[in-house]
Design an enzyme around this catalytic site. Sequence first.
Site, PDB file in Angstrom:
ATOM      1  N   SER A   1      -7.755  -9.493  46.299  1.00  0.00           N
ATOM      2  CA  SER A   1      -7.029  -9.040  45.107  1.00  0.00           C
ATOM      3  C   SER A   1      -5.569  -9.423  45.202  1.00  0.00           C
ATOM      4  CB  SER A   1      -7.154  -7.520  45.020  1.00  0.00           C
ATOM      5  OG  SER A   1      -6.276  -7.022  44.052  1.00  0.00           O
TER       6      SER A   1
ATOM      7  N   ARG B   1       1.269  -8.901  33.007  1.00  0.00           N
ATOM      8  CA  ARG B   1       0.214  -9.225  33.967  1.00  0.00           C
ATOM      9  C   ARG B   1      -0.449 -10.544  33.592  1.00  0.00           C
ATOM     10  NH1 ARG B   1       2.557  -5.761  35.844  1.00  0.00           N
ATOM     11  NH2 ARG B   1       1.918  -3.806  36.808  1.00  0.00           N
TER      12      ARG B   1
ATOM     13  N   PRO C   1       4.271   5.321  38.477  1.00  0.00           N
ATOM     14  CA  PRO C   1       4.709   5.039  39.847  1.00  0.00           C
ATOM     15  C   PRO C   1       3.859   3.939  40.482  1.00  0.00           C
ATOM     16  CG  PRO C   1       4.405   7.404  39.519  1.00  0.00           C
ATOM     17  CD  PRO C   1       3.877   6.722  38.284  1.00  0.00           C
TER      18      PRO C   1
ATOM     19  N   LYS D   1      -7.930  -4.507  51.361  1.00  0.00           N
ATOM     20  CA  LYS D   1      -8.215  -5.919  51.066  1.00  0.00           C
ATOM     21  C   LYS D   1      -7.482  -6.833  52.066  1.00  0.00           C
ATOM     22  CE  LYS D   1     -10.977  -5.480  47.565  1.00  0.00           C
ATOM     23  NZ  LYS D   1     -12.376  -5.872  47.670  1.00  0.00           N
TER      24      LYS D   1
ATOM     25  N   TYR E   1      -5.779   0.863  48.884  1.00  0.00           N
ATOM     26  CA  TYR E   1      -6.689  -0.167  48.357  1.00  0.00           C
ATOM     27  C   TYR E   1      -6.196  -1.555  48.773  1.00  0.00           C
ATOM     28  CZ  TYR E   1      -8.754  -3.403  44.987  1.00  0.00           C
ATOM     29  OH  TYR E   1      -9.373  -4.485  44.414  1.00  0.00           O
TER      30      TYR E   1
ATOM     31  N   ASN F   1     -21.062   2.522  41.335  1.00  0.00           N
ATOM     32  CA  ASN F   1     -20.131   2.323  40.211  1.00  0.00           C
ATOM     33  C   ASN F   1     -20.716   1.340  39.204  1.00  0.00           C
ATOM     34  OD1 ASN F   1     -17.659   2.963  38.936  1.00  0.00           O
ATOM     35  ND2 ASN F   1     -16.801   0.986  39.568  1.00  0.00           N
TER      36      ASN F   1
ATOM     37  N   PHE G   1      -6.351 -11.894  39.939  1.00  0.00           N
ATOM     38  CA  PHE G   1      -5.275 -11.214  39.227  1.00  0.00           C
ATOM     39  C   PHE G   1      -5.930 -10.131  38.352  1.00  0.00           C
ATOM     40  CE2 PHE G   1      -1.178 -12.741  40.634  1.00  0.00           C
ATOM     41  CZ  PHE G   1      -1.637 -13.505  41.684  1.00  0.00           C
TER      42      PHE G   1
ATOM     43  N   ILE H   1     -17.584  -7.745  37.763  1.00  0.00           N
ATOM     44  CA  ILE H   1     -17.413  -9.185  38.033  1.00  0.00           C
ATOM     45  C   ILE H   1     -18.723  -9.774  38.563  1.00  0.00           C
ATOM     46  CG2 ILE H   1     -16.014 -10.898  39.248  1.00  0.00           C
ATOM     47  CD1 ILE H   1     -13.830  -8.633  39.482  1.00  0.00           C
TER      48      ILE H   1
ATOM     49  N   VAL I   1       1.834   3.730  26.929  1.00  0.00           N
ATOM     50  CA  VAL I   1       2.407   2.491  27.466  1.00  0.00           C
ATOM     51  C   VAL I   1       3.387   2.900  28.562  1.00  0.00           C
ATOM     52  CG1 VAL I   1       3.802   0.460  26.953  1.00  0.00           C
ATOM     53  CG2 VAL I   1       2.129   1.294  25.275  1.00  0.00           C
TER      54      VAL I   1
HETATM   55  P1  NAD Z   1     -17.274  -2.796  40.252  1.00  0.00           P
HETATM   56  O1  NAD Z   1     -17.008  -1.424  40.745  1.00  0.00           O
HETATM   57  O2  NAD Z   1     -17.678  -2.968  38.834  1.00  0.00           O
HETATM   58  O3  NAD Z   1     -18.346  -3.519  41.171  1.00  0.00           O
HETATM   59  C1  NAD Z   1     -18.509  -3.214  42.530  1.00  0.00           C
HETATM   60  C2  NAD Z   1     -19.975  -3.037  42.799  1.00  0.00           C
HETATM   61  O4  NAD Z   1     -20.158  -2.708  44.171  1.00  0.00           O
HETATM   62  C3  NAD Z   1     -20.600  -1.882  41.976  1.00  0.00           C
HETATM   63  O5  NAD Z   1     -21.799  -2.342  41.397  1.00  0.00           O
HETATM   64  C4  NAD Z   1     -20.859  -0.797  43.020  1.00  0.00           C
HETATM   65  O6  NAD Z   1     -21.955   0.010  42.677  1.00  0.00           O
HETATM   66  C5  NAD Z   1     -21.089  -1.638  44.266  1.00  0.00           C
HETATM   67  N1  NAD Z   1     -20.811  -0.941  45.519  1.00  0.00           N
HETATM   68  C6  NAD Z   1     -19.740  -0.147  45.814  1.00  0.00           C
HETATM   69  N2  NAD Z   1     -19.839   0.310  47.074  1.00  0.00           N
HETATM   70  C7  NAD Z   1     -20.981  -0.213  47.595  1.00  0.00           C
HETATM   71  C8  NAD Z   1     -21.629  -0.096  48.846  1.00  0.00           C
HETATM   72  N3  NAD Z   1     -21.107   0.663  49.829  1.00  0.00           N
HETATM   73  N4  NAD Z   1     -22.778  -0.757  49.047  1.00  0.00           N
HETATM   74  C9  NAD Z   1     -23.324  -1.504  48.057  1.00  0.00           C
HETATM   75  N5  NAD Z   1     -22.774  -1.631  46.841  1.00  0.00           N
HETATM   76  C10 NAD Z   1     -21.604  -0.992  46.608  1.00  0.00           C
HETATM   77  O7  NAD Z   1     -15.951  -3.649  40.552  1.00  0.00           O
HETATM   78  P2  NAD Z   1     -15.563  -5.117  40.085  1.00  0.00           P
HETATM   79  O8  NAD Z   1     -14.444  -4.999  39.124  1.00  0.00           O
HETATM   80  O9  NAD Z   1     -16.759  -5.889  39.714  1.00  0.00           O
HETATM   81  O10 NAD Z   1     -14.929  -5.654  41.435  1.00  0.00           O
HETATM   82  C11 NAD Z   1     -15.695  -6.399  42.377  1.00  0.00           C
HETATM   83  C12 NAD Z   1     -14.842  -6.641  43.609  1.00  0.00           C
HETATM   84  O11 NAD Z   1     -13.640  -7.298  43.210  1.00  0.00           O
HETATM   85  C13 NAD Z   1     -14.418  -5.374  44.340  1.00  0.00           C
HETATM   86  O12 NAD Z   1     -14.464  -5.627  45.723  1.00  0.00           O
HETATM   87  C14 NAD Z   1     -12.992  -5.169  43.877  1.00  0.00           C
HETATM   88  O13 NAD Z   1     -12.208  -4.509  44.839  1.00  0.00           O
HETATM   89  C15 NAD Z   1     -12.518  -6.607  43.693  1.00  0.00           C
HETATM   90  N6  NAD Z   1     -11.440  -6.730  42.723  1.00  0.00           N
HETATM   91  C16 NAD Z   1     -11.573  -6.210  41.472  1.00  0.00           C
HETATM   92  C17 NAD Z   1     -10.533  -6.303  40.571  1.00  0.00           C
HETATM   93  C18 NAD Z   1     -10.640  -5.689  39.199  1.00  0.00           C
HETATM   94  O14 NAD Z   1      -9.603  -5.407  38.584  1.00  0.00           O
HETATM   95  N7  NAD Z   1     -11.827  -5.492  38.647  1.00  0.00           N
HETATM   96  C19 NAD Z   1      -9.346  -6.955  40.939  1.00  0.00           C
HETATM   97  C20 NAD Z   1      -9.252  -7.509  42.209  1.00  0.00           C
HETATM   98  C21 NAD Z   1     -10.309  -7.383  43.097  1.00  0.00           C
HETATM   99  N1  UDP Z   2      -0.753   0.198  31.486  1.00  0.00           N
HETATM  100  C1  UDP Z   2      -0.314   1.006  30.453  1.00  0.00           C
HETATM  101  N2  UDP Z   2      -1.126   2.035  30.051  1.00  0.00           N
HETATM  102  C2  UDP Z   2      -2.336   2.298  30.625  1.00  0.00           C
HETATM  103  C3  UDP Z   2      -2.764   1.454  31.684  1.00  0.00           C
HETATM  104  C4  UDP Z   2      -1.943   0.423  32.088  1.00  0.00           C
HETATM  105  O1  UDP Z   2       0.764   0.808  29.913  1.00  0.00           O
HETATM  106  O2  UDP Z   2      -3.015   3.256  30.230  1.00  0.00           O
HETATM  107  C5  UDP Z   2       0.094  -0.944  31.910  1.00  0.00           C
HETATM  108  C6  UDP Z   2       0.516  -0.910  33.372  1.00  0.00           C
HETATM  109  O3  UDP Z   2       1.695  -0.156  33.532  1.00  0.00           O
HETATM  110  C7  UDP Z   2       0.690  -2.405  33.676  1.00  0.00           C
HETATM  111  C8  UDP Z   2      -0.371  -3.080  32.781  1.00  0.00           C
HETATM  112  O4  UDP Z   2      -0.668  -2.112  31.758  1.00  0.00           O
HETATM  113  O5  UDP Z   2       1.959  -2.846  33.238  1.00  0.00           O
HETATM  114  C9  UDP Z   2      -1.642  -3.428  33.524  1.00  0.00           C
HETATM  115  O6  UDP Z   2      -2.127  -2.270  34.182  1.00  0.00           O
HETATM  116  P1  UDP Z   2      -3.555  -2.252  34.905  1.00  0.00           P
HETATM  117  O7  UDP Z   2      -3.715  -0.890  35.521  1.00  0.00           O
HETATM  118  O8  UDP Z   2      -4.598  -2.703  33.951  1.00  0.00           O
HETATM  119  O9  UDP Z   2      -3.425  -3.376  36.019  1.00  0.00           O
HETATM  120  P2  UDP Z   2      -2.499  -3.443  37.328  1.00  0.00           P
HETATM  121  O10 UDP Z   2      -1.288  -2.612  37.078  1.00  0.00           O
HETATM  122  O11 UDP Z   2      -3.343  -2.923  38.425  1.00  0.00           O
HETATM  123  O12 UDP Z   2      -2.147  -4.873  37.475  1.00  0.00           O
END
Ligand code: NAD
Ligand code: UDP
Length: 353
Positions: free
Chosen positions: A136, A243, A306, A164, A160, A37, A190, A14, A229
């Site tokens: 999140s 979702r 689960p 948050k 997790y 990551n 989301f 992101i 699935v």
């Molecule tokens: P990502 O893992 O791609 O990005 C996170 C970045 O933070 C990575 O570049 C990683 O190297 C860096 N990082 C991790 N630990 C660190 C540390 N201790 N010091 C400095 N850098 C560090 O994840 P993302 O999907 O881009 O998510 C960004 C944020 O949004 C996260 O906080 C995540 O929890 C939150 N979030 C993500 C999702 C999702 O589904 N992607 C959903 C809700 C919230």
């Molecule tokens: N899902 C699935 N197969 C997979 C991964 C996810 O059927 O290999 C389903 C999961 O059960 C949920 C939806 O896809 O209904 C979104 O899952 P994801 O892990 O991407 O997001 P989250 O559950 O964290 O919202």
Amino acid sequence: MSRRVLITGGAGFIGSHTCIVLLEAGYDLLVLDNFSNSSPEALARVASLADVPLDGQQLQIKRGDIRDPITLDELFSAAAASGRPFEAVIHFAGLKAVGESVEKPLFYWDVNVAGSRTLLAAMDAHACRTLVFSSSATVYGYPETVPILESAPIQPINPYGFSKAAVEQMLADLNSGTPNTWRIASLRYFNPVGAHPSGQIGEDPLGIPNNLFPFVSQVAVGRRAQLRVFGSDWPTHDGTGVRDYVHVMDLAEGHKAALETLLSQGPQHLTCNLGSGDGASVLDVVNAFSAASGQGIPYALVDRRPGDAAVTIADPSRAADILQWRTKRTLTDICRDGWAWQRANPMGYRQSE
Ligand code: NAD
Ligand code: UDP
């Protein structure tokens, strides 16, 4: 002079997309990332897409950890000494894998909670008190009503989610303990998916993806044989989980909207859902991705996973009212752009390192 923003975790999924949106809007950025990551290649591509030099004035890069107070102090001090202090921080750095958080809860409390506390202390010490925080929808746990309003109960169901919720609570305490001081937006994402329309940056999970979208993309490109699935007996239109998928470019624009709302308004702690308000089932995603890619997506219906909820959909009206932000991109756009990234980078960033 351009406004300068510190972006923690800016090399991640992101963060990298948000960097492009902010660079294109004329902000100067410093990305702090430990690359635990992510890949530095993502930032090289961000620089090229935004047409700015890599590690120049507009996009500086610092390898470091948010848990290290010395690194943070040096960054804020150097910024102030240069006459270009940070006006705000967008804090993406953190860990996000639900399963890993169950296995390694202390790691999650350390990076997500203690790391955020260390960052906030450095911001406070250097009088930088504007923050956009990556929260999140997982803080809602199993939602009692859908679509989900921000006023819904906070009841996480895994470490997790608790990490948050804990940071959100820390921010609420900071706002109430030092009123009229902080400008904070906690953004509850989301399901972020998709990629930049260029196909040059996107999501690059390590190992076998846990999430639906990267798994489906990897099946489409031939890296995985078939999708499982998880559950076909959910109370949804086709029995599979529903979702609220948000295009990562919409999300990136949501960060810009939140930042600009904070910078133009007084101190506050805003909490906003970032979602589309629409739901798609697992099979809707499979069909849309198959249509966008022209590839078959073999799948098998297996037991529920689960911890899953049947349906999670945002009520996005607060973000529309306060941030003037709503999603613009459809599931078709998400699949087209996600496929462009996956097809051009079947192994993610690793092939070009
Ligand atoms: P990502 O893992 O791609 O990005 C996170 C970045 O933070 C990575 O570049 C990683 O190297 C860096 N990082 C991790 N630990 C660190 C540390 N201790 N010091 C400095 N850098 C560090 O994840 P993302 O999907 O881009 O998510 C960004 C944020 O949004 C996260 O906080 C995540 O929890 C939150 N979030 C993500 C999702 C999702 O589904 N992607 C959903 C809700 C919230
Ligand atoms: N899902 C699935 N197969 C997979 C991964 C996810 O059927 O290999 C389903 C999961 O059960 C949920 C939806 O896809 O209904 C979104 O899952 P994801 O892990 O991407 O997001 P989250 O559950 O964290 O919202």
